[in-house]
Scaffold this active site. Structure first.
Site: not given
Length: 546
Positions: A67, A70, A99-100
């Site tokens: 990650c 990103k 949000d996710d």
């Protein structure tokens, strides 16, 4: 192996590219391109390089791991703010919420939960990476309190630059992990990319009344983190050869673990808010939760669960660049208390891959919830802090002093030893192996019994001169103004004229591999015979390989 038909296609394609002044596969390159000149391969004509084989370490093929690859939170927000807002009453949670996952009302009290997540490898093993990619992607659904149903795979892979088997294993790992999650993979998409990337677009379903968004944390809530911290730092340590095996094994095991049980228990106990801790770091995700909820929070640094040896990595300064990007994004809302040194705080900004759920739950329920998590096998779940009061999204990091960073390890750079050129093929005995072995488009195995190293008593100077000659031969044989097919015919003619039997054997073999007919081989040989006369003709008739 080339065929005459392939070569005709190559000529047709290259003629078009040369006329345009650009390679038709990559307009930034001329034709003939460097690959053709060096390897005698035209990708535009459908020719392919041999795929690498053997063990591969995925993190050595990428720039940023997991990650950490990103786009940072601050830059992303600056770009998204210029886009139109989706005005649809059925969108219950969308882009503005940060949000996710997104939530879409489908009626009858039900909603779809959708997310997509793609990143580079954070582990070396392809199968494990596929599992991590799946676990990470489906985690966004779990963070919202949803149940994942279907997924589409997304894969970027450098074809012919990494073993084909690695791509198969990545997909197999993802399929197996999604099966464990009860998710059906119903399709996917792949691209030929310069770096390996994998992930999934996941769709789930949930009861609208059970949405656990990141914007409902309440003052007095206890903050529980369900997985240890440190996947990004550990992956970076592995990339630079400084990781302990125990830590890489522990992070791999954690990253492949689903947040399924934690999510189900979170819904059962009625948690107020949740987010999964991934690329934006513990601080980034908690700061976002706090800001969206209109509260301030406090984290006890000593209580944050960490992977083995993580504190040593931090003390040694093994801190990847993603930490700095995360600090730039939300560092202004993070306040370091007394005793929190810069490296201690840096640890909290580490970009996580397939991290744990960060859950805000009512204090009276926290102990029973934590016990239930442990009984369900979520053993790393730990209380790391609390929501302190209504506020502006500040996160205070404090220490009790019960945990300290160790002393840095003494490190010395490894001494670089200059490698000597390896002998290409043979001694200088032209009657066993030709001088042109190894030149051009690859070595040909010497005959059985031929020497494969320096001759007895051969000096280093002689070996160096042989190496230089082989380099020269390699350059001469590369396709350039003349294509490899023409140069191969010339090599046959010159081998015949020089009456070099080993050379003739090598170049006839190469010509057959390129798709030469026997008639074409003979015609090339007769060019040499024409300049050498009867003795050369007798040499060719006697020495032509069958």
């Amino acid at each position: 192996m080339s065929t005459r038909q392939n070569l005709e296609k190559r000529k047709r394609i290259m003629k078009r590219s040369i006329k345009l002044g650009h390679c038709i596969c990559d307009p930034k390159k001329p034709c003939p391109c460097d690959l053709f000149k060096e390897k005698d391969i035209c990708l535009c004509a459908g020719e392919r390089m041999e795929s690498p084989t053997g063990e591969v370490k995925l993190t050595h093929l990428i720039e940023k791991a997991g990650c950490a690859s990103k786009i940072d939170q601050a830059f992303l927000k600056s770009v998204l703010k210029g886009l139109p807002v989706i005005d649809d009453p059925r969108v219950l949670v969308g882009v503005p919420a940060g949000d996710d996952a997104g939530i879409f009302d489908i009626g009858d009290g039900k909603a779809l939960v959708q997310t997509v997540d793609v990143f580079t490898p954070s582990v070396d093993d392809p199968y494990t990476f596929g599992q991590v990619a799946a676990a990470n992607s489906v985690s966004d659904i779990y963070a919202m309190g949803g149940v994942p149903l279907t997924a589409l795979s997304v894969l970027g892979f450098p074809v012919r630059k990494a073993p084909d088997e690695a791509m198969t294993d990545i997909l197999r790992g993802g399929i197996d992990k999604m099966k464990e999650a009860g998710v059906a993979i119903i399709g996917g998409h792949s691209i030929n990319d310069s770096e390996i990337k994998a992930g999934f677009a996941v769709t789930g379903i949930m009861d609208i009344k059970q949405v656990t968004a990141n914007a409902n944390a309440q003052p007095g809530d206890v903050l529980i983190l369900t997985k240890p911290l440190g996947t990004g730092i550990t992956a970076f340590a592995s990339q630079i050869g400084r990781a302990y095996p125990e830590s890489t094994e522990a992070t791999a095991k954690s990253m492949t673990a689903l947040n399924k049980e934690a999510s189900a228990l979170m819904v059962k106990f009625g948690a107020h808010a949740c987010t999964d801790v991934t690329g934006f770091s513990l601080m980034g995700h908690l700061a976002e939760m706090s800001l969206s909820s209109g509260v301030d929070a406090e984290v006890v640094w000593d209580d944050i669960p960490v992977f083995p040896h993580l504190l040593q990595y931090v003390a040694d300064g093994i801190l990847p660049g993603a930490i700095e990007r995360n600090k730039e994004s939300c560092g202004g809302r993070v306040v370091a208390g007394d005793g929190i040194g810069p490296e201690m705080l840096d640890m909290c900004f580490d970009a996580q891959t397939s991290g744990g759920l960060l859950i805000a739950i009512d204090a009276p329920d926290a102990d029973k919830f934590l016990q239930a998590l442990h009984e369900a096998g979520v053993l790393a779940a730990t209380v790391i802090g609390k929501v302190t009061a209504k506020g502006e999204g500040k996160v205070h990091v404090i220490t009790t002093g019960k945990r300290q960073l160790p002393k840095p390890r003494e490190t010395r750079p490894k001494k670089t030893v200059e490698a000597k050129p390896q002998p290409i093929a043979t001694a200088l005995d032209s009657q066993t192996t030709p001088c042109c072995v190894g030149a051009g488009d690859g070595p040909v195995a010497p005959e059985q019994g031929a020497a494969t190293g320096p001759a007895s008593g051969e000096s280093e100077g002689a070996q160096e001169m042989q190496q230089r000659f082989m380099d020269f031969m390699g350059r001469v044989n590369r396709p350039g103004g003349l294509d490899a097919y023409t140069k191969q015919a010339m090599s046959i003619a010159l081998s015949v004229h020089a009456k070099c039997a080993p050379c003739l054997k090598v170049h006839v073999q190469k010509a057959r591999e390129k798709g030469f007919t026997e008639e074409e081989i003979d015609e090339a040989a007769w060019m040499g015979i024409a300049f050498g006369g009867a003795p050369v003709m007798m040499f060719y008739k006697t020495n032509k390989p069958q």
